[in-house]
Design a protein around this motif. Structure first.
Motif, PDB file in Angstrom:
ATOM      1  N   ALA A  93      -4.466  -1.314 -29.275  1.00 51.04           N
ATOM      2  CA  ALA A  93      -4.153  -2.013 -27.781  1.00 51.04           C
ATOM      3  C   ALA A  93      -5.564  -1.759 -27.135  1.00 51.04           C
ATOM      4  CB  ALA A  93      -3.285  -1.428 -26.990  1.00 51.04           C
ATOM      5  N   GLN A  94      -6.392  -0.722 -27.223  1.00 49.76           N
ATOM      6  CA  GLN A  94      -7.572  -0.300 -26.676  1.00 49.76           C
ATOM      7  C   GLN A  94      -8.941  -1.402 -27.284  1.00 49.76           C
ATOM      8  OE1 GLN A  94      -8.681   3.863 -26.573  1.00 49.76           O
ATOM      9  NE2 GLN A  94      -6.545   4.351 -25.769  1.00 49.76           N
ATOM     10  N   GLU A  95      -8.661  -1.605 -28.572  1.00 49.21           N
ATOM     11  CA  GLU A  95      -9.830  -2.117 -29.321  1.00 49.21           C
ATOM     12  C   GLU A  95      -9.581  -3.458 -29.335  1.00 49.21           C
ATOM     13  OE1 GLU A  95     -11.310  -0.036 -32.663  1.00 49.21           O
ATOM     14  OE2 GLU A  95     -10.899   1.864 -31.809  1.00 49.21           O
ATOM     15  N   ALA A  96      -8.176  -3.816 -29.697  1.00 52.31           N
ATOM     16  CA  ALA A  96      -8.118  -5.408 -29.583  1.00 52.31           C
ATOM     17  C   ALA A  96      -6.870  -5.793 -28.915  1.00 52.31           C
ATOM     18  CB  ALA A  96      -7.961  -5.856 -30.873  1.00 52.31           C
ATOM     19  N   GLU A  97      -7.088  -5.733 -27.512  1.00 60.91           N
ATOM     20  CA  GLU A  97      -5.704  -5.939 -26.832  1.00 60.91           C
ATOM     21  C   GLU A  97      -4.940  -7.328 -27.112  1.00 60.91           C
ATOM     22  OE1 GLU A  97      -6.828  -5.891 -22.839  1.00 60.91           O
ATOM     23  OE2 GLU A  97      -8.127  -7.463 -22.711  1.00 60.91           O
ATOM     24  N   ASN A  98      -5.589  -8.162 -27.545  1.00 63.90           N
ATOM     25  CA  ASN A  98      -4.864  -9.581 -27.989  1.00 63.90           C
ATOM     26  C   ASN A  98      -4.634  -9.599 -29.245  1.00 63.90           C
ATOM     27  OD1 ASN A  98      -5.230 -10.344 -25.167  1.00 63.90           O
ATOM     28  ND2 ASN A  98      -7.321 -10.878 -25.559  1.00 63.90           N
ATOM     29  N   HIS A  99      -4.419  -8.632 -30.042  1.00 66.10           N
ATOM     30  CA  HIS A  99      -3.988  -8.564 -31.428  1.00 66.10           C
ATOM     31  C   HIS A  99      -2.796  -9.394 -31.755  1.00 66.10           C
ATOM     32  CE1 HIS A  99      -3.712  -7.473 -35.607  1.00 66.10           C
ATOM     33  NE2 HIS A  99      -4.899  -6.882 -35.823  1.00 66.10           N
ATOM     34  N   ILE A 100      -2.769 -10.112 -32.472  1.00 64.50           N
ATOM     35  CA  ILE A 100      -1.579 -11.083 -33.040  1.00 64.50           C
ATOM     36  C   ILE A 100      -0.356 -10.021 -33.501  1.00 64.50           C
ATOM     37  CG2 ILE A 100      -1.999 -11.383 -35.352  1.00 64.50           C
ATOM     38  CD1 ILE A 100      -0.873 -14.092 -35.046  1.00 64.50           C
ATOM     39  N   ALA A 101      -0.617  -9.006 -34.112  1.00 67.38           N
ATOM     40  CA  ALA A 101       0.582  -8.051 -34.263  1.00 67.38           C
ATOM     41  C   ALA A 101       0.948  -6.975 -33.267  1.00 67.38           C
ATOM     42  CB  ALA A 101       0.173  -7.361 -35.607  1.00 67.38           C
ATOM     43  N   LEU A 102       0.049  -7.054 -32.274  1.00 63.32           N
ATOM     44  CA  LEU A 102       0.409  -5.871 -31.358  1.00 63.32           C
ATOM     45  C   LEU A 102       1.808  -5.784 -30.741  1.00 63.32           C
ATOM     46  CD1 LEU A 102      -1.203  -3.321 -29.930  1.00 63.32           C
ATOM     47  CD2 LEU A 102      -1.956  -4.858 -27.982  1.00 63.32           C
ATOM     48  N   GLU A 103       2.380  -6.694 -30.168  1.00 63.12           N
ATOM     49  CA  GLU A 103       3.284  -6.886 -29.664  1.00 63.12           C
ATOM     50  C   GLU A 103       4.749  -6.173 -30.485  1.00 63.12           C
ATOM     51  OE1 GLU A 103       6.645  -9.654 -27.372  1.00 63.12           O
ATOM     52  OE2 GLU A 103       4.611 -10.124 -27.830  1.00 63.12           O
ATOM     53  N   ALA A 104       4.433  -6.798 -31.797  1.00 63.86           N
ATOM     54  CA  ALA A 104       5.707  -6.389 -32.905  1.00 63.86           C
ATOM     55  C   ALA A 104       5.511  -4.853 -32.994  1.00 63.86           C
ATOM     56  CB  ALA A 104       5.243  -7.362 -34.195  1.00 63.86           C
ATOM     57  N   LEU A 105       4.250  -4.657 -33.266  1.00 59.87           N
ATOM     58  CA  LEU A 105       4.215  -2.811 -33.586  1.00 59.87           C
ATOM     59  C   LEU A 105       4.882  -2.063 -32.392  1.00 59.87           C
ATOM     60  CD1 LEU A 105       0.472  -2.880 -34.972  1.00 59.87           C
ATOM     61  CD2 LEU A 105       2.687  -2.620 -36.275  1.00 59.87           C
ATOM     62  N   GLN A 106       4.589  -2.332 -31.187  1.00 53.19           N
ATOM     63  CA  GLN A 106       5.018  -1.880 -29.965  1.00 53.19           C
ATOM     64  C   GLN A 106       6.700  -1.860 -30.078  1.00 53.19           C
ATOM     65  OE1 GLN A 106       2.878  -3.831 -27.106  1.00 53.19           O
ATOM     66  NE2 GLN A 106       1.259  -2.534 -27.058  1.00 53.19           N
ATOM     67  N   GLU A 107       7.169  -2.877 -30.648  1.00 58.95           N
ATOM     68  CA  GLU A 107       8.765  -3.192 -30.352  1.00 58.95           C
ATOM     69  C   GLU A 107       9.105  -2.100 -31.666  1.00 58.95           C
ATOM     70  OE1 GLU A 107       9.703  -6.996 -31.093  1.00 58.95           O
ATOM     71  OE2 GLU A 107       9.020  -7.853 -29.055  1.00 58.95           O
TER      72      GLU A 107
ATOM     73  N   ASN B  16      -7.877  -0.933 -39.230  1.00 60.10           N
ATOM     74  CA  ASN B  16      -9.415  -0.810 -39.922  1.00 60.10           C
ATOM     75  C   ASN B  16      -9.534  -2.345 -40.379  1.00 60.10           C
ATOM     76  OD1 ASN B  16      -9.406   1.753 -40.268  1.00 60.10           O
ATOM     77  ND2 ASN B  16      -7.863   1.853 -42.378  1.00 60.10           N
ATOM     78  N   GLY B  17      -8.843  -3.118 -40.331  1.00 58.89           N
ATOM     79  CA  GLY B  17      -9.372  -4.606 -40.512  1.00 58.89           C
ATOM     80  C   GLY B  17     -10.111  -4.940 -39.126  1.00 58.89           C
ATOM     81  N   THR B  18      -9.502  -4.588 -37.826  1.00 59.93           N
ATOM     82  CA  THR B  18     -10.333  -5.120 -36.816  1.00 59.93           C
ATOM     83  C   THR B  18     -11.625  -4.276 -36.537  1.00 59.93           C
ATOM     84  OG1 THR B  18      -8.209  -5.283 -35.646  1.00 59.93           O
ATOM     85  CG2 THR B  18     -10.275  -4.937 -34.304  1.00 59.93           C
TER      86      THR B  18
END
Length: 487
Positions: free
Chosen positions: A88-102, A304-306
């Protein structure tokens, strides 16, 4: 406290002695047994006695891989959350972020889940569906805890079918696994059971359809299964073979009919009841722990990909800087590394991307360490030789001698940068200092990355790209003409 005997030969001997005593006591009943029948009875007696000694009694031993307490699981969830927060800090618009948080929020709720997820798995036609029906209709009514049964797709299907992979994925989501087999384990079955053990998946091996074996055969199969599975084995007959019943009437007539025996699942239900009663909460924690670790690994790969996307342009920038420096001031091959290939500033820049903070002095130490490792591993000489071989396939080498040093410097800088990236990716998230290098891991990483970048197709493309960087376009055209003339 129950003491278990761990010496099969001794136990078997005791069983045979016990059987002989029984046979002597019953001598009047077995006088007519043949020699073969007597030996069979001895074997069965010893095997069955051993089986009875190994049956679970009273308190159940702690299952493998069970977390000690709730705090262990909460710590694993927190570690996964740290990685997700870093994304979230390094790529706040990452496509998988919301799913990971859920997913991490769901794990917190999982800690207090009351329902037990029980998976029934095994090969084709081993009795999975029938076992679930019997457990739901009888045993489920006798226990207080709610159990959700899941029959997986059959294992060990034809090559190319996805059912095996799907079944294993379903098993990994369960709190407890009943693995059904109809006989001694095949290699494929044993391998899957070993995978479940490695994943700390609590499992009971169920020897089903035992009624289809003769008594001595059944005892031998059970003994083999217990030895291979360290005693986590129960025997059942979920759908016994119908038996013929014959009734003699007073008038001398005889009536015959086929009768269906009741399912024999007492050992299984007894052990399942003990597991749920004594370790039900820990089963849930164990599943949550596995999911937390998998979630952390998933998030770490995405992070790591980011980071690699950001690190790649940095490596390319410094590889061309090193190439230009070595091309402008050609040096002997073994000095390439010291003059151009390893740049302390690249170490600092890559460290910043991977949250590995280096001072200039520390970065110089890291650069010097990597240079020393490259020399000891022979990577400098090998890379220079490989680049020279590729360049000798055209006329460029003969016209521009510094190209070899320039391309080699770029190549080694790339290997060094990619090695640092891979090394950093293996570290835990948010380490404050990068000074404590693991030289063995760094050496292994260097060798691995160097080998990955030694393919001839990659070298040819890299040399071609490097030449375009180092030589003016006009000179490249001229060299092409010279190459054609030489050819």
């Amino acid at each position: 406290m129950v003491v278990k005997l761990q010496r099969p030969i001794l136990v078997g001997g005791l069983g045979l002695s016990f059987s002989l005593w029984i046979l002597q006591s019953w001598h009047h009943s077995i006088v007519q047994l043949s020699e073969f029948g007597l030996l069979s009875a001895l074997a069965v007696g010893g095997g069955l006695w051993l089986f009875q000694q190994n049956r679970p009694k009273g308190s159940l031993e702690k299952l493998d891989g069970m977390p000690v307490d709730r705090a262990t699981v909460e710590s694993a969830i927190a570690k996964a959350e740290i990685v997700i927060n870093q994304i979230a800090q390094e790529a706040e618009n990452h496509i998988a972020l919301e799913a990971l948080q859920e997913k991490v929020a769901q794990l917190v709720l999982e800690l207090d889940r009351q329902e037990i997820k029980l998976a029934v798995t095994g090969g084709k036609s081993v009795g999975k569906s029938t076992l679930i029906r019997v457990l739901e209709s009888s045993w489920q009514q006798e226990i207080q805890q709610k159990v959700n049964f899941c029959e997986t797709a059959p294992l060990f299907r034809e090559v190319g079918e996805r059912s095996h992979t799907v079944a294993l994925a379903e098993v990994n989501q369960a709190d407890f696994v009943l693995f059904l087999t109809n006989g001694d384990l095949t290699d494929s079955e044993f391998q899957v059971l070993q995978q479940l053990k490695a994943a700390n998946q609590p499992t009971i091996l169920v020897f089903n359809k035992q009624d289809q074996y003769l008594a001595d055969e059944r005892a031998n199969v059970l003994l083999s299964l217990k030895q291979r599975m360290q005693n986590n084995v129960v025997a059942t007959a979920v759908s016994p073979v119908p038996i013929k019943v014959r009734k003699h009437e007073a008038d001398g007539s005889v009536q015959e009919w086929m009768e269906q025996p009741a399912p024999d699942i007492q050992q299984l239900t007894q052990q399942l009841s003990e597991v749920l009663l004594q370790q039900g909460q820990q089963l849930v924690w164990a599943t949550t722990l596995r999911k937390a670790r998998l979630l952390k690994a998933e998030a770490k790969n995405l992070l790591n990909g980011t980071r690699r996307d950001r690190a790649t342009p940095v490596i390319e920038q410094y590889q061309w800087i090193a190439a230009a420096a070595a091309f402008a001031n050609p040096v002997p091959a073994l000095d390439i590394l010291a003059t151009a290939a390893i740049n302390a500033q690249m170490v600092i820049d890559l460290g910043n991307i991977y949250q590995q903070k280096f001072s200039l002095e520390q970065a110089q130490t890291v650069a010097g360490t990597m240079g020393s490792l490259m020399l000891k591993l022979g990577l400098v000489e090998l890379s220079t030789k490989a680049v020279s071989i590729v360049l000798k396939s055209n006329a460029i080498t003969f016209v521009a001698g510094g190209v070899v040093q320039g391309v080699s410097a770029a190549y080694l800088t790339r290997v060094a940068g990619l090695s640092l990236v891979e090394y950093f990716e293996q570290q835990e998230i948010a380490i404050d200092s990068g000074t404590n290098l693991n030289l063995d891991k760094l050496r292994q990483t260097l060798q691995k990355v160097f080998q990955q970048n030694q393919q001839i197709a990659f070298l040819q493309g890299f040399v071609k790209q490097s030449v375009k960087r180092l030589l003016p376009e006009a000179q490249q055209v001229e060299l092409v003409g010279v190459e054609k003339a030489v050819g």
